[in-house]
Design a protein around this motif. Structure first.
Motif, PDB file in Angstrom:
ATOM      1  N   GLN A   1      10.292  -5.627   4.386  1.00 41.09           N
ATOM      2  CA  GLN A   1      11.405  -5.713   3.459  1.00 41.09           C
ATOM      3  C   GLN A   1      11.485  -4.523   2.511  1.00 41.09           C
ATOM      4  N   ASP A   2      10.379  -3.806   2.326  1.00 42.96           N
ATOM      5  CA  ASP A   2      10.377  -2.668   1.412  1.00 42.96           C
ATOM      6  C   ASP A   2       9.271  -1.702   1.835  1.00 42.96           C
ATOM      7  N   GLN A   3       9.057  -0.657   1.033  1.00 42.44           N
ATOM      8  CA  GLN A   3       8.084   0.371   1.373  1.00 42.44           C
ATOM      9  C   GLN A   3       6.650  -0.115   1.281  1.00 42.44           C
ATOM     10  N   SER A   4       6.422  -1.190   0.538  1.00 39.99           N
ATOM     11  CA  SER A   4       5.071  -1.752   0.465  1.00 39.99           C
ATOM     12  C   SER A   4       4.756  -2.630   1.672  1.00 39.99           C
ATOM     13  N   PHE A   5       5.717  -2.776   2.581  1.00 40.38           N
ATOM     14  CA  PHE A   5       5.585  -3.560   3.807  1.00 40.38           C
ATOM     15  C   PHE A   5       5.372  -5.048   3.549  1.00 40.38           C
ATOM     16  N   VAL A   6       5.857  -5.545   2.404  1.00 42.26           N
ATOM     17  CA  VAL A   6       5.997  -6.995   2.270  1.00 42.26           C
ATOM     18  C   VAL A   6       6.998  -7.436   3.327  1.00 42.26           C
ATOM     19  N   SER A   7       6.627  -8.385   4.169  1.00 36.65           N
ATOM     20  CA  SER A   7       7.397  -8.690   5.368  1.00 36.65           C
ATOM     21  C   SER A   7       7.793 -10.153   5.425  1.00 36.65           C
ATOM     22  N   PHE A   8       8.996 -10.385   5.947  1.00 35.50           N
ATOM     23  CA  PHE A   8       9.522 -11.748   6.087  1.00 35.50           C
ATOM     24  C   PHE A   8       9.403 -12.189   7.539  1.00 35.50           C
ATOM     25  N   GLY A   9       9.061 -13.486   7.712  1.00 26.49           N
ATOM     26  CA  GLY A   9       8.959 -14.005   9.067  1.00 26.49           C
ATOM     27  C   GLY A   9       9.114 -15.504   9.134  1.00 26.49           C
ATOM     28  N   VAL A  10       9.296 -15.972  10.365  1.00 31.13           N
ATOM     29  CA  VAL A  10       9.498 -17.391  10.644  1.00 31.13           C
ATOM     30  C   VAL A  10       8.599 -17.784  11.811  1.00 31.13           C
TER      31      VAL A  10
ATOM     32  N   GLU B   1       8.340 -20.622   6.992  1.00 29.30           N
ATOM     33  CA  GLU B   1       9.172 -19.491   6.577  1.00 29.30           C
ATOM     34  C   GLU B   1       8.574 -18.893   5.314  1.00 29.30           C
ATOM     35  N   GLY B   2       8.351 -17.556   5.347  1.00 30.84           N
ATOM     36  CA  GLY B   2       7.757 -16.963   4.161  1.00 30.84           C
ATOM     37  C   GLY B   2       7.482 -15.485   4.317  1.00 30.84           C
ATOM     38  N   LEU B   3       6.527 -15.007   3.515  1.00 26.37           N
ATOM     39  CA  LEU B   3       6.260 -13.582   3.406  1.00 26.37           C
ATOM     40  C   LEU B   3       4.806 -13.262   3.716  1.00 26.37           C
ATOM     41  N   LEU B   4       4.622 -12.032   4.200  1.00 27.54           N
ATOM     42  CA  LEU B   4       3.290 -11.482   4.403  1.00 27.54           C
ATOM     43  C   LEU B   4       3.083 -10.350   3.405  1.00 27.54           C
ATOM     44  N   TYR B   5       1.978 -10.402   2.653  1.00 26.50           N
ATOM     45  CA  TYR B   5       1.596  -9.346   1.725  1.00 26.50           C
ATOM     46  C   TYR B   5       0.406  -8.595   2.330  1.00 26.50           C
ATOM     47  N   PRO B   6       0.587  -7.334   2.778  1.00 28.80           N
ATOM     48  CA  PRO B   6      -0.514  -6.626   3.449  1.00 28.80           C
ATOM     49  C   PRO B   6      -1.765  -6.466   2.576  1.00 28.80           C
ATOM     50  N   THR B   7      -1.564  -6.089   1.308  1.00 29.08           N
ATOM     51  CA  THR B   7      -2.690  -5.987   0.361  1.00 29.08           C
ATOM     52  C   THR B   7      -2.296  -6.788  -0.868  1.00 29.08           C
ATOM     53  N   PHE B   8      -2.692  -8.057  -0.875  1.00 33.39           N
ATOM     54  CA  PHE B   8      -2.173  -9.010  -1.852  1.00 33.39           C
ATOM     55  C   PHE B   8      -2.857  -8.870  -3.206  1.00 33.39           C
TER      56      PHE B   8
ATOM     57  N   PRO C   1      -4.749  -8.962   3.551  1.00 32.78           N
ATOM     58  CA  PRO C   1      -3.469  -9.634   3.814  1.00 32.78           C
ATOM     59  C   PRO C   1      -3.473 -11.095   3.384  1.00 32.78           C
ATOM     60  N   LEU C   2      -2.308 -11.567   3.007  1.00 32.19           N
ATOM     61  CA  LEU C   2      -2.099 -12.972   2.679  1.00 32.19           C
ATOM     62  C   LEU C   2      -0.713 -13.371   3.147  1.00 32.19           C
ATOM     63  N   VAL C   3      -0.623 -14.540   3.780  1.00 31.59           N
ATOM     64  CA  VAL C   3       0.648 -15.083   4.240  1.00 31.59           C
ATOM     65  C   VAL C   3       1.001 -16.269   3.359  1.00 31.59           C
ATOM     66  N   SER C   4       2.185 -16.221   2.751  1.00 24.74           N
ATOM     67  CA  SER C   4       2.651 -17.299   1.883  1.00 24.74           C
ATOM     68  C   SER C   4       3.943 -17.858   2.459  1.00 24.74           C
TER      69      SER C   4
ATOM     70  N   GLY D   1       5.278  -2.692  12.180  1.00 17.20           N
ATOM     71  CA  GLY D   1       5.094  -3.757  11.191  1.00 17.20           C
ATOM     72  C   GLY D   1       3.888  -4.603  11.560  1.00 17.20           C
ATOM     73  N   TYR D   2       3.853  -5.812  10.982  1.00 18.17           N
ATOM     74  CA  TYR D   2       2.700  -6.700  11.175  1.00 18.17           C
ATOM     75  C   TYR D   2       3.152  -8.015  11.790  1.00 18.17           C
ATOM     76  N   ALA D   3       2.247  -8.569  12.610  1.00 18.06           N
ATOM     77  CA  ALA D   3       2.503  -9.847  13.271  1.00 18.06           C
ATOM     78  C   ALA D   3       1.309 -10.768  13.029  1.00 18.06           C
ATOM     79  N   PRO D   4       1.401 -11.695  12.052  1.00 18.17           N
ATOM     80  CA  PRO D   4       0.306 -12.660  11.862  1.00 18.17           C
ATOM     81  C   PRO D   4       0.143 -13.547  13.098  1.00 18.17           C
ATOM     82  N   VAL D   5      -1.089 -13.725  13.530  1.00 15.01           N
ATOM     83  CA  VAL D   5      -1.384 -14.642  14.630  1.00 15.01           C
ATOM     84  C   VAL D   5      -1.697 -15.996  14.016  1.00 15.01           C
ATOM     85  N   ILE D   6      -0.783 -16.937  14.202  1.00 12.19           N
ATOM     86  CA  ILE D   6      -0.854 -18.242  13.533  1.00 12.19           C
ATOM     87  C   ILE D   6      -0.998 -19.347  14.569  1.00 12.19           C
ATOM     88  N   THR D   7      -1.888 -20.294  14.287  1.00 13.97           N
ATOM     89  CA  THR D   7      -2.074 -21.475  15.135  1.00 13.97           C
ATOM     90  C   THR D   7      -1.642 -22.708  14.362  1.00 13.97           C
ATOM     91  N   ILE D   8      -0.743 -23.497  14.969  1.00 11.60           N
ATOM     92  CA  ILE D   8      -0.272 -24.744  14.361  1.00 11.60           C
ATOM     93  C   ILE D   8      -0.763 -25.906  15.209  1.00 11.60           C
TER      94      ILE D   8
END
Length: 530
Positions: free
Chosen positions: A333-342, A356-363, A380-383, A308-315
């Motif tokens: 979450q599905d075959q398109s690899f839309v992914s949920f994370g916290v 808390e939200g979703l990652l879209y690999p090819t948005f 990719p886009l993280v929402s 899967g994918y791991a967004p590198v996020i700085t807060i």
């Protein structure tokens, strides 16, 4: 009433000993074994449909969040750990007991049949379905000697039968030969039944002394084989930590080959994780970990089972300090690899911050809805939604990294009073309202999920399966057959006390292949050959 005054046993009533014997016969019958085998197969269905804590604890967590009403019921029934539940173990142990009770007595029966001699020659060979006879001038003893020589090449022989004369016209010069082939079919049955016990023993050894664990590793991270490094760990009943092999490995890179055109576009054709590893103080080695090509280190196998994918996020908090930075694995979450994370941090000031939200690999937007049109991270886009306050990170209680405790937290709102949403592309930074700080999406790293396990009984089970196949082939392809040859001298009644020999040949094919006529014809030809 004295001790000798006991209630008489009524007619049809079983004593305790008789009842015990009846129960044992029922449990060890083949019918009961087949019913228990069917029940075991049905009991295993929930284990393949419902996420299992010993296989994928993350999937169990997600399932519980999505089905809060069913979760207490499933937990009481042990459906999240089917193979460790009491009811599944009871069926399994009863099946083992039934099979042992069925098989062990049959082993002696098959062993006895394997050593047994061919049966005596039937009194009337002409009553058998396949028989023939002829007359010859050769003495009966010579015919029988030829029969033993011909049949002895491919058959097991019985000692020469010499019955006493029975009826007028018969001389004492009479005898028969009994031959049998295909008796090794009993050895096939014996081997097959014995292999069932061997396979059960192999599974029992693996279940008692083995273990299975899983861990998610982001590209560039290192795993050391100790219990604290596992995300989930399912040990056997007799497992000890001393069984863990001393090794460590690093995920250097991860590559996925995607189909980009045709009917299978978006399907992965291959996965490969480049590992560098070392065992103990040994030298560092390289290995390309692929699906169904595990890395074996000592007694331990490392399998690649997911990615899967791991967004590198700085807060950064309201004071401009970095409260969190690093990769956060998101779960597909599905075959398109839309992914949920916290993403959550306790070090932020003035309050804790959670995302808390979703990652879209090819948005892309499709009919006004956000979607991912391809599973590769091409655009990719993280929402994510933002929460602040008490996220339960200071309570000391264990908390899943994929669950955000929002019971004592407030959702961050925008100027219009609507939930504030972060929509971040790679390299983009967005300021949070009310001076809470900012969030930056640095990059997207891949992660892999590996399964690490020891199965000490797998060689035993594999050997049992191989023996079962050999025994099954013997039972199916070895054709048991019995052949009898009887020769007796008969007075022709002609002048000069002339004698002739009547030869009777018969066979019995126990496999029902229907080619015994040809076999008997060849045998007669061999006996008559000059």
């Amino acid at each position: 009433m004295t001790q000798t005054d006991q209630r008489p046993v009524e007619r049809g009533e079983l004593t305790a000993r008789e009842l015990g014997r009846w129960v044992w016969r029922q449990v060890t019958s083949m019918r009961t074994a087949l019913v228990l085998l069917l029940l075991l197969a049905l009991a295993a269905i929930p284990g393949s449909v419902i996420p299992q804590s010993g296989v994928d604890a993350l999937a169990v967590t997600r399932w519980k969040e999505e089905h809060p009403d069913l979760t207490p019921i499933y937990e009481k029934l042990g459906l999240f750990s089917v193979y460790d539940s009491i009811w599944f173990s009871a069926i399994y142990l009863l099946l083992v007991l039934s099979l042992v009770g069925c098989i062990v007595p049959r082993l002696f029966v098959y062993a006895k049949g394997l050593r047994a001699q061919p049966p005596r020659t039937p009194r009337n060979l002409s009553r058998l379905p396949d028989h023939t006879s002829y007359e010859t001038d050769l003495p009966a003893d010579e015919v029988l000697a030829r029969a033993r020589a011909v049949l002895g090449k491919r058959h097991r022989l019985r000692g020469l039968d010499r019955p006493s004369p029975s009826g007028s016209g018969y001389s004492t010069n009479e005898g028969s030969v009994s031959a049998e082939r295909g008796y090794l079919r009993e050895a096939g049955n014996l081997l097959f039944h014995l292999s069932v016990l061997i396979v059960l023993a192999g599974f029992a050894i693996g279940g008692l002394f083995g273990y299975q664990g899983g861990v998610i590793l982001v590209q560039g991270s290192t795993f050391g084989n100790n219990l604290t490094q596992y995300d989930d760990f399912d040990p056997g009943g007799l497992f000890t930590p001393e069984q863990l092999d001393d090794f460590a490995f690093t995920v250097e890179d991860f590559e996925v080959e995607w189909l980009r055109s045709g009917a299978g576009a978006g399907t992965a054709r291959g996965f490969e994780a480049g590992l560098s590893y070392h065992q103990g103080d040994g030298p560092e080695e390289r290995y390309d970990l692929r699906v169904n090509h595990p890395l074996s280190i000592g007694d331990t196998d490392v399998f690649l089972i997911g990615h899967g994918y791991a967004p590198v996020i700085t807060i950064r908090d309201g004071e401009g300090n970095i409260a969190h930075t690093g990769p956060a694995p998101f779960l597909p979450q599905d075959q398109s690899f839309v992914s949920f994370g916290v993403v959550k941090t306790a070090a932020a000031e003035p309050g804790q911050i959670g995302l808390e939200g979703l990652l879209y690999p090819t948005f892309r937007f499709y009919d006004g809805d956000p979607v991912s049109v391809f599973p590769d991270d091409l655009d990719p886009l993280v929402s994510m939604l933002v929460y602040t306050g008490d996220l339960g990170l200071d309570s000391g209680a264990s908390q899943s990294v994929y669950v955000l405790d929002k019971s004592n937290a407030d959702q961050v709102l925008d100027e219009d009073g609507k939930p504030f949403r972060l929509d971040l592309s790679v390299g983009e930074t967005i300021e949070l309202p009310d001076g809470l700080g900012s969030v930056t999406l640095e990059r997207i790293d891949p992660w892999v999920r590996v399964q690490i396990s020891q199965s000490p009984g797998k060689e035993v089970a594999l050997g049992g399966v191989i023996l079962a196949l050999i025994g099954l082939c013997g039972s199916l392809f070895i054709r048991p057959r019995r052949v009898w040859v009887r020769a007796r001298s008969v007075d022709t009644g002609a002048p000069g006390d002339t004698m002739t020999t009547v030869v009777e040949v018969a066979g019995l094919d126990r496999s029902g292949n229907g080619d015994l006529d040809e076999v008997l014809a060849d045998l007669v030809a061999a006996l008559q050959k000059e």
